[in-house]
Design an enzyme around this catalytic site. Sequence first.
Site, PDB file in Angstrom:
ATOM      1  N   ARG A 265       0.830  -1.303  -0.031  1.00 13.48           N
ATOM      2  CA  ARG A 265       0.074   0.109   0.009  1.00 13.48           C
ATOM      3  C   ARG A 265       0.882   1.292   0.005  1.00 13.48           C
ATOM      4  O   ARG A 265       1.738   1.428   0.854  1.00 13.48           O
ATOM      5  CB  ARG A 265      -1.119  -0.010   1.177  1.00 13.48           C
ATOM      6  CG  ARG A 265      -1.885  -1.214   1.301  1.00 13.48           C
ATOM      7  CD  ARG A 265      -2.947  -1.186   2.461  1.00 13.48           C
ATOM      8  NE  ARG A 265      -3.646  -2.406   2.441  1.00 13.48           N
ATOM      9  CZ  ARG A 265      -4.584  -2.671   3.396  1.00 13.48           C
ATOM     10  NH1 ARG A 265      -4.810  -1.841   4.332  1.00 13.48           N
ATOM     11  NH2 ARG A 265      -5.185  -3.847   3.322  1.00 13.48           N
ATOM     12  N   ARG A 280       2.148   1.195  10.242  1.00 15.35           N
ATOM     13  CA  ARG A 280       1.795   1.551   8.903  1.00 15.35           C
ATOM     14  C   ARG A 280       2.996   1.354   7.754  1.00 15.35           C
ATOM     15  O   ARG A 280       3.849   2.466   7.698  1.00 15.35           O
ATOM     16  CB  ARG A 280       1.434   3.157   9.017  1.00 15.35           C
ATOM     17  CG  ARG A 280       0.467   3.286   7.724  1.00 15.35           C
ATOM     18  CD  ARG A 280      -0.284   5.077   7.920  1.00 15.35           C
ATOM     19  NE  ARG A 280      -0.807   5.081   9.026  1.00 15.35           N
ATOM     20  CZ  ARG A 280      -2.147   4.826   9.148  1.00 15.35           C
ATOM     21  NH1 ARG A 280      -2.916   4.393   7.821  1.00 15.35           N
ATOM     22  NH2 ARG A 280      -3.295   5.019  10.239  1.00 15.35           N
ATOM     23  N   GLU A 352      -6.317  -0.803  15.478  1.00 13.92           N
ATOM     24  CA  GLU A 352      -6.920  -1.975  14.847  1.00 13.92           C
ATOM     25  C   GLU A 352      -5.988  -3.064  14.349  1.00 13.92           C
ATOM     26  O   GLU A 352      -5.016  -2.838  13.910  1.00 13.92           O
ATOM     27  CB  GLU A 352      -7.510  -1.193  13.499  1.00 13.92           C
ATOM     28  CG  GLU A 352      -8.181  -2.081  12.570  1.00 13.92           C
ATOM     29  CD  GLU A 352      -8.178  -1.576  11.079  1.00 13.92           C
ATOM     30  OE1 GLU A 352      -7.965  -2.388  10.117  1.00 13.92           O
ATOM     31  OE2 GLU A 352      -7.900  -0.430  10.880  1.00 13.92           O
ATOM     32  N   SER A 355     -10.156  -5.760  10.295  1.00 15.07           N
ATOM     33  CA  SER A 355     -11.370  -5.457   9.943  1.00 15.07           C
ATOM     34  C   SER A 355     -12.309  -6.180   9.124  1.00 15.07           C
ATOM     35  O   SER A 355     -11.556  -6.900   8.092  1.00 15.07           O
ATOM     36  CB  SER A 355     -11.017  -3.980   9.071  1.00 15.07           C
ATOM     37  OG  SER A 355     -12.291  -3.155   8.588  1.00 15.07           O
ATOM     38  N   ARG A 394       0.880  -6.517  12.635  1.00 17.51           N
ATOM     39  CA  ARG A 394       0.250  -5.808  13.963  1.00 17.51           C
ATOM     40  C   ARG A 394       0.278  -6.861  14.987  1.00 17.51           C
ATOM     41  O   ARG A 394       0.154  -6.396  16.222  1.00 17.51           O
ATOM     42  CB  ARG A 394      -0.841  -5.307  13.553  1.00 17.51           C
ATOM     43  CG  ARG A 394      -0.928  -3.858  12.856  1.00 17.51           C
ATOM     44  CD  ARG A 394      -2.082  -2.975  12.570  1.00 17.51           C
ATOM     45  NE  ARG A 394      -1.661  -1.718  11.658  1.00 17.51           N
ATOM     46  CZ  ARG A 394      -2.476  -0.899  11.569  1.00 17.51           C
ATOM     47  NH1 ARG A 394      -3.711  -0.783  12.333  1.00 17.51           N
ATOM     48  NH2 ARG A 394      -2.227   0.091  10.603  1.00 17.51           N
TER      49      ARG A 394
END
Length: 430
Positions: A265, A280, A352, A355, A394
Site C-alpha cells: 500500500r 503503517r 486496529e 477489519s 500488527r
Amino acid sequence: MLDLNFVRDNLALVEEKLRQRGLSPGDVLKDFAQVDAQRRQAITSAETMKAHRNRASEEIARLKKSGQDASALVAETKELREQIQGLEKAAEEYDARLREILTGIPNLPHASVPVGSSAEDNVEVRRWGTAPNFSFSPKPHWELGEQLGVLDLERAVKLTGARFAVYWDLGARLERALANFMLDLHTREHGYTEVLPPYLVNSDSMYGTGQLPKFAADLFRVPHGEKDLWLIPTAEVPVTNLYRNEILEASRLPIRLTAYTPCFRSEAGSYGKDVRGIIRQHQFQKVELVKFSRPENSYEELEKLTRNAEEVLQKLGLHYRVMQLGSGDMGWSSAKTYDLEVWLPGQQLFREISSCSNFEAYQARRAGIRYRPEGKNKPEFVHTLNGSGLAIGRTWVAIMENYQQADGSVVVPEALRPYMGTDRLTPKKF
C-alpha cells in the site's frame, strides 16, 4: 456498485445514506436523474422508430410486390435508420455516463450501522481479556525490536526506503510462526480452504473489489510492456476475483477461503501518521478470510467471520475490543464493518488489527459473481465478505509489547511455541 434500478427507484434513500456517510448527494450522484431520464427517452424513441421502420418495411415489400412506387417509403426508412443509430449511440453514451456515476457511489450502510461522522462515533460491542500489569514502564515495539536485534528499520531504509522493515532471526521466525498458526487455525477448526494467489493482479481484479478507479493513488502500479498490473493491497483482491464472471452452484455456498500474502500500500495521504515502528508500512503480511454467501445468510456469516478472527487473539492471550464502525468511518465498499482493536501497552492505546466487513452484492455486481438459487433459472448476485485473520505485522507488535519482560526479553505465547521452537526472545546482534 449499486444496481441502476435500485438507485433510480430509491433515490431519496440513497441520498440519505450518502449523507449518513458524510457525503454530499449532489457531489456523488451528480446529474444521475437527468442522464437516466435522457437514456430512457433515447431508448424509448429508438424502439418507437424501429417499430415504425418495421411497418414501413412491410409496406415497401407490399408495394413492390404489387408493382407500385415505394421510393418515398424507402427514403423514409433510410432516414429512420440514421435517426435510430443516432439514438442508440446517444443511449450508449448515457449508459457510460451512468456507469461512471454508479462506480463513484459507495455502498449504502446497513440499517444496523450507527450513524456518525467520524471514528468518534464508532460503538464498542464487546471486550475480551484484560490489559497486562507491568512492574516497569512498558516499551513500544520499535525499541524492543531494536534492543532484541529482531527488527531492523535502518537497513530497510538502505534497501528500499522508509516504511519497510527487515526482520532478523526469531523476529522473522515469529512472523512465519504467526502465519502458520493462523492458517492452521482457520483451515483445521474454522472450515476455510487455503489459497495461494498471485501477488500481481490486473486492473479488472482491482475494479472488481472496488479499489479502482477511486483508490488508484493508494496502490502500487507495475506497468510491464502492454500489461497493466498492480501489487495487491490485500489478498481480498485476488481471492474475491477467483470467481469473477462465474455462476456458482447454490449448494456450494457459503464458500470460505483463506490466504497468506504480502500486501502493498502506498499509504497516500498518511505521511506523518504512525511513522515510528511497523504500524503503517508499504509492505506487510496478512492472513485474509474471504466468504461468498447467499444474501439471506450474509450477516450471520459476518458474525461468524468476526468470531473466527477474534479466536486468533484469544488463543494468543491478547486483550482486545470489537468496535462496530459508524457510517462515517466505514470503507467505501462495505455495508457493515467490525474492527478488532488490540491493546498495545507500549503505546497505551488500542490499535486496529482486523477489519471484518459484509459488502453485500456491491463487489459481486462489479465482478459479476453470481449463484443459481435452487428452483430458479435466473442467477443472482452473491454477497461477499472478508476480514483480516489477522494482520501479521500488527499481531507481531502486540506480542512484543504485551509479552515483554523486565529484563528486556519477550515471552512467546504458548500457542506459538510449537511453531517457534523456543519460549522466549532474547537479545542478539546481527
